[in-house]
Design a protein around this motif. Structure first.
Motif, mmCIF file in Angstrom:
data_model
loop_
_atom_site.group_PDB
_atom_site.id
_atom_site.type_symbol
_atom_site.label_atom_id
_atom_site.label_comp_id
_atom_site.label_asym_id
_atom_site.label_seq_id
_atom_site.Cartn_x
_atom_site.Cartn_y
_atom_site.Cartn_z
ATOM 1 N N ILE A 27 0.898 -1.099 -0.026
ATOM 2 C CA ILE A 27 -0.060 -0.033 0.063
ATOM 3 C C ILE A 27 0.907 1.167 -0.147
ATOM 4 O O ILE A 27 0.480 2.191 -0.619
ATOM 5 N N TRP A 28 1.954 1.255 0.631
ATOM 6 C CA TRP A 28 2.911 2.622 0.701
ATOM 7 C C TRP A 28 3.363 2.741 -0.657
ATOM 8 O O TRP A 28 3.367 3.880 -0.859
ATOM 9 N N HIS A 29 3.644 1.917 -1.355
ATOM 10 C CA HIS A 29 4.072 1.857 -2.798
ATOM 11 C C HIS A 29 2.996 2.670 -3.788
ATOM 12 O O HIS A 29 3.012 3.538 -4.546
ATOM 13 N N LYS A 30 1.959 2.120 -3.406
ATOM 14 C CA LYS A 30 0.694 2.615 -3.953
ATOM 15 C C LYS A 30 0.251 4.019 -3.755
ATOM 16 O O LYS A 30 -0.178 4.774 -4.507
ATOM 17 N N VAL A 31 0.516 4.460 -2.533
ATOM 18 C CA VAL A 31 0.349 5.887 -1.823
ATOM 19 C C VAL A 31 1.425 6.966 -2.700
ATOM 20 O O VAL A 31 1.020 7.867 -3.246
#
Length: 311
Positions: A27-31
């Motif tokens: 999720i952090w990469h997607k953010v």
């Protein structure tokens, strides 16, 4: 390591270097990608980001050093890494402060959490906001069905004092190990289990080596999204606002997506044949009380954050 920084002028950055420690599936990469898309849209494509996953430019300490020197413009740092330099950030990891990601996300907007971001200026970083991973659980090669299951077990834990104290309190042996080495360590019995969020379990398919999941839900696991103060101070006030607005939309989007992912990740693991266990929370919360007392009594800022979230 030499890093090229592409600057057109102090107020008009063409390409930003953005690093984080998680894989592209997380999720952090997607953010980070959402943040980049927002910034490109706001600047007509003039400004964009080159995102480096899995700590490709260096681990957390190297990332912070690069941010301080201006060699890196943006990063997503685990709050637990930041806590090794700025102790109040440990407040996020006091066990059972939060029941779920939604509660932790709400806390990120509290005055106490925002003050933590402000304080990072003392370390030459500008705290833009937060990103949330899933709540922490235990993935293991063999089933762990009660608190005695942790006795003398080697549990991969983040190299942070709160994590070490928590697992020691439960009788386990907290073991620091790079994330990339965890799956093989489970296969070769160098580890018995992993303190982990479900995003990582799914993203790296750790369940193939350790098919038992114990839902302890013992901690939240936020990250801090930061900018280099050296880079930030060279931007115009207008550009700073554009960057901040691009991030804030991505921050709120990420919180919402992670709350949904908690449900979908667990179902994916069940569908993959992972055995899911739960432990009576009474003994776990008793151990948590010892950890909470230790940290709230030794640091006023930690005590204030904990009080604000639990009253």
């Amino acid at each position: 390591m030499a890093i090229r920084i592409w600057l057109i002028s102090p107020g008009n950055v063409r390409l930003l270097y953005f690093e984080l420690v998680t894989p592209p599936s997380h999720i952090w990469h997607k953010v980070a990608e959402r943040f980049d898309a927002n910034l490109q849209a706001a600047t007509g494509g003039d400004d964009s980001m080159m995102i480096f996953p899995l700590g490709k430019l260096g681990g957390p300490d190297q990332m912070m050093d690069l941010l301080q020197s201006g060699g890196l413009q943006l990063a997503i740092l685990t709050a637990s890494s930041v806590a090794n330099r700025y102790e109040p950030m440990n407040a996020w990891f006091l066990p059972y402060t939060f029941n779920n990601v939604t509660e932790a996300a709400k806390a990120s907007q509290s005055p106490e959490a925002q003050q933590m971001l402000k304080d990072l200026e003392e370390h030459k970083m500008i705290g833009l906001g937060y990103a949330m991973a899933g709540m922490r659980h235990v993935l293991s090669a063999e089933p762990m069905t009660d608190i005695d299951s942790f006795e003398n077990k080697k549990i991969r834990a983040f190299p942070n004092p709160v994590f070490n104290d928590w697992w020691s309190e439960l009788g386990a042996a907290p073991t620091a190990l790079p994330l990339a080495d965890v799956s093989s360590a489970l296969t070769t019995n160098l580890l018995d289990g992993v303190d982990v969020d479900l995003d990582i379990v799914v993203g790296l398919k750790m369940y193939q080596q350790a098919p038992n999941l114990t839902l302890t839900n013992h901690m939240a696991f936020p990250a801090v999204v930061v900018a280099s103060e050296k880079w930030w101070s060279g931007l115009s006030a207008e550009k700073q606002q554009i960057v901040m607005e691009a991030f804030k939309e991505a921050e709120a989007w990420g919180f919402e997506q992670q709350a949904k992912a908690e449900v979908s990740n667990l179902q994916l693991l069940k569908d993959a044949g992972v055995t899911v266990n739960e432990i009576d929370p009474v003994e776990l919360r008793k151990a948590a009380g010892t950890i909470v007392d230790k940290y709230t009594s030794s640091n006023e800022a930690i005590a204030e954050f904990y009080k604000a979230q639990t009253e």
